[in-house]
Write an enzyme that holds these catalytic residues in place. Structure first.
Site, PDB file in Angstrom:
ATOM      1  CG  HIS A 134      57.407 117.074  23.669  1.00  0.00           C
ATOM      2  ND1 HIS A 134      56.111 117.287  23.459  1.00  0.00           N
ATOM      3  CD2 HIS A 134      57.777 117.318  24.732  1.00  0.00           C
ATOM      4  CE1 HIS A 134      55.343 117.266  24.417  1.00  0.00           C
ATOM      5  NE2 HIS A 134      56.631 117.184  25.483  1.00  0.00           N
TER       6      HIS A 134
HETATM    7  P1  TYD Z   1      52.365 119.785  24.191  1.00  0.00           P
HETATM    8  O1  TYD Z   1      53.312 120.120  25.356  1.00  0.00           O
HETATM    9  O2  TYD Z   1      53.293 119.812  22.863  1.00  0.00           O
HETATM   10  O3  TYD Z   1      51.340 118.841  24.276  1.00  0.00           O
HETATM   11  P2  TYD Z   1      51.222 117.241  24.493  1.00  0.00           P
HETATM   12  O4  TYD Z   1      52.684 116.651  24.808  1.00  0.00           O
HETATM   13  O5  TYD Z   1      50.154 116.892  25.360  1.00  0.00           O
HETATM   14  O6  TYD Z   1      51.100 116.587  23.049  1.00  0.00           O
HETATM   15  O7  TYD Z   1      51.516 121.406  24.246  1.00  0.00           O
HETATM   16  C1  TYD Z   1      50.583 121.317  22.921  1.00  0.00           C
HETATM   17  C2  TYD Z   1      50.256 122.905  22.771  1.00  0.00           C
HETATM   18  O8  TYD Z   1      49.687 123.616  24.034  1.00  0.00           O
HETATM   19  C3  TYD Z   1      51.392 123.714  22.151  1.00  0.00           C
HETATM   20  O9  TYD Z   1      50.996 124.558  21.334  1.00  0.00           O
HETATM   21  C4  TYD Z   1      51.898 124.469  23.760  1.00  0.00           C
HETATM   22  C5  TYD Z   1      50.725 124.463  24.370  1.00  0.00           C
HETATM   23  N1  TYD Z   1      50.832 124.369  25.723  1.00  0.00           N
HETATM   24  C6  TYD Z   1      50.683 125.652  26.351  1.00  0.00           C
HETATM   25  O10 TYD Z   1      50.424 126.750  25.961  1.00  0.00           O
HETATM   26  N2  TYD Z   1      50.887 125.716  27.809  1.00  0.00           N
HETATM   27  C7  TYD Z   1      51.368 124.505  28.542  1.00  0.00           C
HETATM   28  O11 TYD Z   1      51.452 124.371  29.777  1.00  0.00           O
HETATM   29  C8  TYD Z   1      51.297 123.355  27.769  1.00  0.00           C
HETATM   30  C9  TYD Z   1      51.685 121.982  28.477  1.00  0.00           C
HETATM   31  C10 TYD Z   1      51.177 123.261  26.434  1.00  0.00           C
END
Ligand code: TYD
Length: 140
Positions: free
Chosen positions: A56
């Site tokens: 992303h």
């Molecule tokens: P995401 O940022 O997409 O994870 P990564 O980049 O590590 O693959 O987040 C994964 C899930 O966690 C998404 O459903 C949102 C949640 N999340 C939170 O609730 N709070 C946060 O601070 C973060 C970073 C993620």
């Protein structure tokens, strides 16, 4: 027109190390080692072997990503250029400016990916589909 930030605006930051016979200390401070005010800290851990994270971009969020333990690779993509950084020491981090697509891969066993972020969690700041990201890059 194009994405105003490029992968070349992202860079490795080297943190100070206070050496001690009983181990080291690395301090990280707002606007000194970190080029923004930290409003949120989160960390990825227990990442299964072969799993990839990221996939992303963020519209406004600035981040500093640290391999607090172990190692992993971060591939950045600004819609034109890709650049991969390997993080493998807790005294260095990667500054990610807004608007950059990132994929995180090659996690070593037991790796901890520590993220210092400039804003609280906000799902509306995410661009989660690469097609949408390409449109975002071309609109700026
Ligand atoms: P995401 O940022 O997409 O994870 P990564 O980049 O590590 O693959 O987040 C994964 C899930 O966690 C998404 O459903 C949102 C949640 N999340 C939170 O609730 N709070 C946060 O601070 C973060 C970073 C993620």
């Amino acid at each position: 027109m194009g994405n105003r930030n490029s992968v070349f605006d992202c860079h490795i930051v080297h943190f100070p190390v206070i050496h001690n016979r009983a181990g080291n200390i690395t301090p990280v401070q707002n606007n000194i080692e970190i080029p923004f005010d930290i409003k949120r800290v989160y960390y990825l851990y227990d990442v299964p072997g072969g799993a990839d994270r990221g996939g992303h971009a963020h519209r406004d969020l600035k981040q500093l990503i640290i391999a607090a333990s172990g190692s992993f690779d971060i591939t950045l993509d600004d819609g034109t250029t890709k650049k991969t950084f390997s993080l493998n020491r807790p005294n260095m981090g990667l500054y990610l400016c807004p608007g950059i697509w990132r994929d995180i891969s090659n996690f070593s066993s037991g790796a901890i990916c520590l993220v210092l972020a400039s804003e609280p969690y906000d799902e509306s700041d995410y661009i989660r589909h690469y097609d949408e990201y390409k449109i975002y890059c071309n609109e700026l």
